[in-house]
Scaffold this motif. Structure first.
Motif, PDB file in Angstrom:
ATOM      1  N   ASN A 280     -33.728   8.644 -17.132  1.00 46.08           N
ATOM      2  CA  ASN A 280     -35.168   9.083 -17.611  1.00 46.08           C
ATOM      3  C   ASN A 280     -35.520   7.660 -18.405  1.00 46.08           C
ATOM      4  N   ILE A 281     -36.529   7.217 -17.970  1.00 45.03           N
ATOM      5  CA  ILE A 281     -37.307   6.097 -18.608  1.00 45.03           C
ATOM      6  C   ILE A 281     -37.834   6.410 -19.990  1.00 45.03           C
ATOM      7  N   GLN A 282     -38.218   7.553 -20.242  1.00 46.48           N
ATOM      8  CA  GLN A 282     -38.724   7.809 -21.397  1.00 46.48           C
ATOM      9  C   GLN A 282     -37.851   8.289 -22.624  1.00 46.48           C
ATOM     10  N   ASN A 283     -36.667   8.905 -22.465  1.00 41.42           N
ATOM     11  CA  ASN A 283     -35.711   9.193 -23.521  1.00 41.42           C
ATOM     12  C   ASN A 283     -34.322   8.179 -23.259  1.00 41.42           C
ATOM     13  N   GLY A 284     -34.331   7.431 -22.155  1.00 42.03           N
ATOM     14  CA  GLY A 284     -33.265   6.652 -22.051  1.00 42.03           C
ATOM     15  C   GLY A 284     -31.761   7.256 -21.323  1.00 42.03           C
ATOM     16  N   SER A 285     -31.874   8.631 -21.241  1.00 36.79           N
ATOM     17  CA  SER A 285     -30.920   9.315 -20.777  1.00 36.79           C
ATOM     18  C   SER A 285     -30.459   9.030 -19.401  1.00 36.79           C
ATOM     19  N   GLY A 286     -29.131   9.204 -19.092  1.00 39.36           N
ATOM     20  CA  GLY A 286     -28.796   8.930 -17.550  1.00 39.36           C
ATOM     21  C   GLY A 286     -27.891   9.773 -17.095  1.00 39.36           C
ATOM     22  N   TYR A 287     -27.999  10.234 -15.837  1.00 37.70           N
ATOM     23  CA  TYR A 287     -26.928  11.216 -14.987  1.00 37.70           C
ATOM     24  C   TYR A 287     -26.379  10.506 -13.860  1.00 37.70           C
ATOM     25  N   THR A 288     -25.239  11.161 -13.357  1.00 40.16           N
ATOM     26  CA  THR A 288     -24.679  10.746 -12.119  1.00 40.16           C
ATOM     27  C   THR A 288     -24.494  12.003 -11.366  1.00 40.16           C
ATOM     28  N   LEU A 289     -25.362  12.051 -10.361  1.00 40.18           N
ATOM     29  CA  LEU A 289     -25.165  13.135  -9.072  1.00 40.18           C
ATOM     30  C   LEU A 289     -24.182  12.742  -7.782  1.00 40.18           C
ATOM     31  N   GLU A 290     -23.245  13.389  -7.601  1.00 41.35           N
ATOM     32  CA  GLU A 290     -22.238  12.987  -6.675  1.00 41.35           C
ATOM     33  C   GLU A 290     -22.882  13.453  -5.145  1.00 41.35           C
ATOM     34  N   VAL A 291     -22.328  12.553  -4.392  1.00 43.54           N
ATOM     35  CA  VAL A 291     -22.827  12.701  -2.909  1.00 43.54           C
ATOM     36  C   VAL A 291     -21.518  13.048  -2.012  1.00 43.54           C
ATOM     37  N   PRO A 292     -21.440  13.742  -0.988  1.00 40.71           N
ATOM     38  CA  PRO A 292     -20.164  14.026  -0.407  1.00 40.71           C
ATOM     39  C   PRO A 292     -19.546  12.899   0.098  1.00 40.71           C
ATOM     40  N   ASN A 293     -20.033  11.940   0.799  1.00 41.35           N
ATOM     41  CA  ASN A 293     -19.236  10.858   1.591  1.00 41.35           C
ATOM     42  C   ASN A 293     -20.263   9.558   1.735  1.00 41.35           C
ATOM     43  N   GLY A 294     -20.004   8.642   1.504  1.00 42.46           N
ATOM     44  CA  GLY A 294     -20.676   7.191   1.828  1.00 42.46           C
ATOM     45  C   GLY A 294     -21.845   7.029   1.081  1.00 42.46           C
ATOM     46  N   ARG A 295     -22.601   5.765   1.594  1.00 41.18           N
ATOM     47  CA  ARG A 295     -23.555   5.036   0.877  1.00 41.18           C
ATOM     48  C   ARG A 295     -24.907   6.069   1.012  1.00 41.18           C
ATOM     49  N   VAL A 296     -25.595   6.106  -0.002  1.00 44.18           N
ATOM     50  CA  VAL A 296     -26.940   6.727  -0.092  1.00 44.18           C
ATOM     51  C   VAL A 296     -28.021   6.017   0.249  1.00 44.18           C
ATOM     52  N   LEU A 297     -28.383   6.162   1.800  1.00 44.24           N
ATOM     53  CA  LEU A 297     -29.364   5.033   2.445  1.00 44.24           C
ATOM     54  C   LEU A 297     -30.831   5.661   2.363  1.00 44.24           C
ATOM     55  N   ALA A 298     -31.136   6.910   2.057  1.00 43.96           N
ATOM     56  CA  ALA A 298     -32.418   7.200   1.864  1.00 43.96           C
ATOM     57  C   ALA A 298     -32.584   8.517   0.938  1.00 43.96           C
ATOM     58  N   MET A 299     -33.717   8.233   0.035  1.00 35.87           N
ATOM     59  CA  MET A 299     -34.130   9.487  -0.851  1.00 35.87           C
ATOM     60  C   MET A 299     -35.689   9.771  -0.878  1.00 35.87           C
ATOM     61  N   THR A 300     -35.987  11.109  -1.397  1.00 34.79           N
ATOM     62  CA  THR A 300     -37.287  11.313  -1.419  1.00 34.79           C
ATOM     63  C   THR A 300     -37.432  12.674  -2.236  1.00 34.79           C
ATOM     64  N   ILE A 301     -38.661  13.041  -2.435  1.00 31.51           N
ATOM     65  CA  ILE A 301     -39.008  14.262  -3.528  1.00 31.51           C
ATOM     66  C   ILE A 301     -40.003  15.147  -2.569  1.00 31.51           C
ATOM     67  N   GLY A 302     -39.714  16.518  -2.617  1.00 35.27           N
ATOM     68  CA  GLY A 302     -40.389  17.262  -1.911  1.00 35.27           C
ATOM     69  C   GLY A 302     -40.083  18.762  -2.497  1.00 35.27           C
ATOM     70  N   LYS A 303     -41.504  19.543  -3.004  1.00 40.31           N
ATOM     71  CA  LYS A 303     -41.347  20.865  -3.481  1.00 40.31           C
ATOM     72  C   LYS A 303     -40.190  20.833  -4.461  1.00 40.31           C
ATOM     73  N   ASP A 304     -40.139  19.845  -5.533  1.00 44.07           N
ATOM     74  CA  ASP A 304     -39.480  19.906  -6.662  1.00 44.07           C
ATOM     75  C   ASP A 304     -38.107  19.735  -6.417  1.00 44.07           C
ATOM     76  N   THR A 305     -37.828  19.079  -5.469  1.00 47.56           N
ATOM     77  CA  THR A 305     -36.359  19.108  -4.781  1.00 47.56           C
ATOM     78  C   THR A 305     -35.935  17.430  -4.612  1.00 47.56           C
ATOM     79  N   LEU A 306     -34.969  16.977  -5.052  1.00 42.53           N
ATOM     80  CA  LEU A 306     -34.401  15.644  -4.778  1.00 42.53           C
ATOM     81  C   LEU A 306     -33.562  15.761  -3.595  1.00 42.53           C
ATOM     82  N   LEU A 307     -33.976  14.922  -2.592  1.00 43.80           N
ATOM     83  CA  LEU A 307     -33.070  14.874  -1.437  1.00 43.80           C
ATOM     84  C   LEU A 307     -32.750  13.526  -1.079  1.00 43.80           C
ATOM     85  N   ALA A 308     -31.328  13.484  -0.914  1.00 43.23           N
ATOM     86  CA  ALA A 308     -30.579  12.237  -0.393  1.00 43.23           C
ATOM     87  C   ALA A 308     -29.793  12.059   0.898  1.00 43.23           C
ATOM     88  N   GLY A 309     -30.108  11.352   1.711  1.00 44.31           N
ATOM     89  CA  GLY A 309     -29.637  11.127   2.890  1.00 44.31           C
ATOM     90  C   GLY A 309     -28.389  10.276   2.802  1.00 44.31           C
TER      91      GLY A 309
END
Length: 503
Positions: A280-309
């Motif tokens: 969060n670039i406003q308050n400087g907070s940071g978080y880690t979201l775990e992904v099942p396996n492998g590199r995260v090659l693509a991301m997008t936002i839709g309907k208030d949902t973060l999606l990561a391939g």
């Protein structure tokens, strides 16, 4: 005493002895010919292939045929034969003549004319003449005449070569970037037949280069309401650039390759191996979201949902959460692709999610139920990029095609148009130019970015880079950001001339 004589067979080399021609060969036997040279077999290069022209006629006819033929390369397409003047008939010692004519234009259109005449040498009297002529053209038609005169005490010979080169006023520009110019050592200058510019066309102009990354730039984003540009690279860093000074304001070393980078509101999301970093670039907070396996090659936002391939073919979905330890909660894992998911986009009718994969397929997902509604099988190689333009879906692939998908009456997506490109495509993006026309940016594996006007797909120009451009991002005020394999981020904008023409 018995004397034995041994006969030694020597292989004769079919080349006339140089010393014998000058009357001072002292070898007997000599491995080279002490006679006229054999009839020459001429090899001509045409469009990358080789064509052998065997000449089995008598020497006199061979000389006549060679002297009456000129090879002309028209605009680099192919080599064609054009008759020359009739040669002079004589019984005097023969002449070996090589004529090379190179025609250069003063503009960026370049054509070359090459004439090669090879005549076999006669006996001890021989003469070799080579003439090189360069002619600069100022108009579309040029005539170059060359006279080579060789005089012998017994019989003078006059040979005249006339070459006419016609250039069309609409000659096609070279679309290849000069590799010597890139390295700063091209010796041809303005006469070089390849491009000496990072732009083809008059619609774009360079603003600045952002240098700092050491490897491939995999993501560029400009958060809304800030004057900071973020870029991620496989060198393991995320750089923050000041948009006013074009200086790097901060570098964050993540210790792992950055494979994707996006922003939404005050949040910056960075795709690494097995995790997504959220800042969060406003308050400087940071978080880690775990992904099942492998590199995260693509991301997008839709309907208030973060999606990561990810590399394992799974698409992870997070929604906002009120929990204190993390503002994001994993709500679904979308299974369906058999190989890595390399591109994601949300749009078109009903705000659906589209995913492209190395398994050559495109899947359509419902973001309310996270179910796969259909699978699109139109590409024959990795689907590298997806964008939505109006009610159309555009997809690109390493199979060298861009496909336009439209919804049919049966509510299924069908290919409405397929555009072929010479090289595999690695990235797409679309934006409007100074005339409010939609321009599709298409990055190819030949280190170029082609600009197509939609919906006609007419080419408007090209951008060039030292290596593949994997990241294309649009900015305010007509700015365009591109990142290539060397780590360079290039800032361009629509030219002022285009704005004047539009007005």
């Amino acid at each position: 005493m018995v004397t034995k004589w041994t006969r030694i067979d020597r292989r004769i080399i079919p080349t006339t002895c140089y010393y014998w021609l000058n009357g001072r060969c002292n070898r007997n036997p000599c491995r080279f010919l002490h006679s006229k040279p054999p009839i020459v077999t001429k090899t001509v290069n045409c469009n990358g292939g080789r064509k052998r022209c065997s000449e089995s006629e008598s020497e006199e006819n061979s000389l006549t045929k060679r002297a009456a033929t000129v090879w002309i390369r028209n605009s680099g397409d192919c080599i064609s034969k054009t008759p020359l003047v009739e040669p002079s008939q004589t019984s005097s010692p023969t002449i070996s003549t090589r004529v090379v004519g190179e025609v250069s234009q003063t503009s960026s259109h370049t054509s070359s004319t090459e004439v090669v005449e090879e005549v076999s040498q006669s006996s001890s009297h021989s003469l070799s003449t080579e003439v090189v002529e360069e002619v600069s053209q100022s108009s579309s038609h040029s005539l170059s005449t060359e006279v080579v005169e060789t005089a012998d005490s017994s019989s003078p010979i006059l040979s005249t070569a006339v070459v006419e080169v016609s250039q069309s006023s609409s000659a096609i520009l070279s679309t290849e970037l000069c590799k010597y110019w890139i390295n700063g050592n091209c010796v041809h200058g303005d006469k070089c037949r390849d491009m000496h510019s990072w732009f083809s066309g008059d619609r774009l102009s360079a603003v600045t280069n952002l240098e700092g990354h050491k490897k491939l730039v995999t993501g560029i984003t400009l958060p809304v309401g800030t004057n900071k540009l973020f870029s991620g690279s496989t060198d393991g860093t995320v750089r923050i650039w000041d948009c006013h000074t074009a200086e790097c304001a901060n570098v964050t070393n993540l210790g792992d390759e950055v494979n994707s980078l996006i922003s939404e509101g005050p949040w910056i999301f960075v795709g690494l191996s097995n995790i997504v970093k959220a800042w969060n670039i406003q308050n400087g907070s940071g978080y880690t979201l775990e992904v099942p396996n492998g590199r995260v090659l693509a991301m997008t936002i839709g309907k208030d949902t973060l999606l990561a391939g990810a590399e394992d073919g799974v698409i992870s979905a997070w929604k906002g959460s009120s929990e204190a330890n993390s503002p994001f909660k994993l709500v679904a894992s979308l299974l369906g692709h058999s190989k890595s998911v390399v591109c994601l986009t949300v749009g078109c009718p009903n705000k659906r999610l589209f995913s492209g994969s190395m398994d050559h397929s495109i899947k359509v997902w419902d973001l309310d139920t996270f179910e796969c509604k259909m699978t699109l099988n139109g590409h024959t190689d990795t689907v590298t990029s997806l964008i939505c333009w109006g009610n159309f879906l555009l997809s690109s692939s390493l199979d060298c095609t861009i496909k336009v998908w439209a919804e049919s009456q049966e509510k299924t997506l069908q290919v409405a148009y397929s555009h072929n490109v010479e090289n595999g495509i690695v990235a797409l993006n679309a934006m409007t130019d100074a005339e409010d026309k939609t321009i599709l940016f298409c990055s190819c594996r030949d280190n170029s970015v082609r600009l197509y006007e939609l919906p006609s797909f007419s080419e408007r120009g090209r951008l060039f880079a030292r290596q593949e451009v994997r990241s294309i991002e649009k900015g305010p005020g007509g700015l365009i950001f591109t990142g290539d394999g060397t780590g360079l981020v290039t800032v361009s904008k629509w030219s002022e001339e285009a704005k004047v023409e539009a007005a």
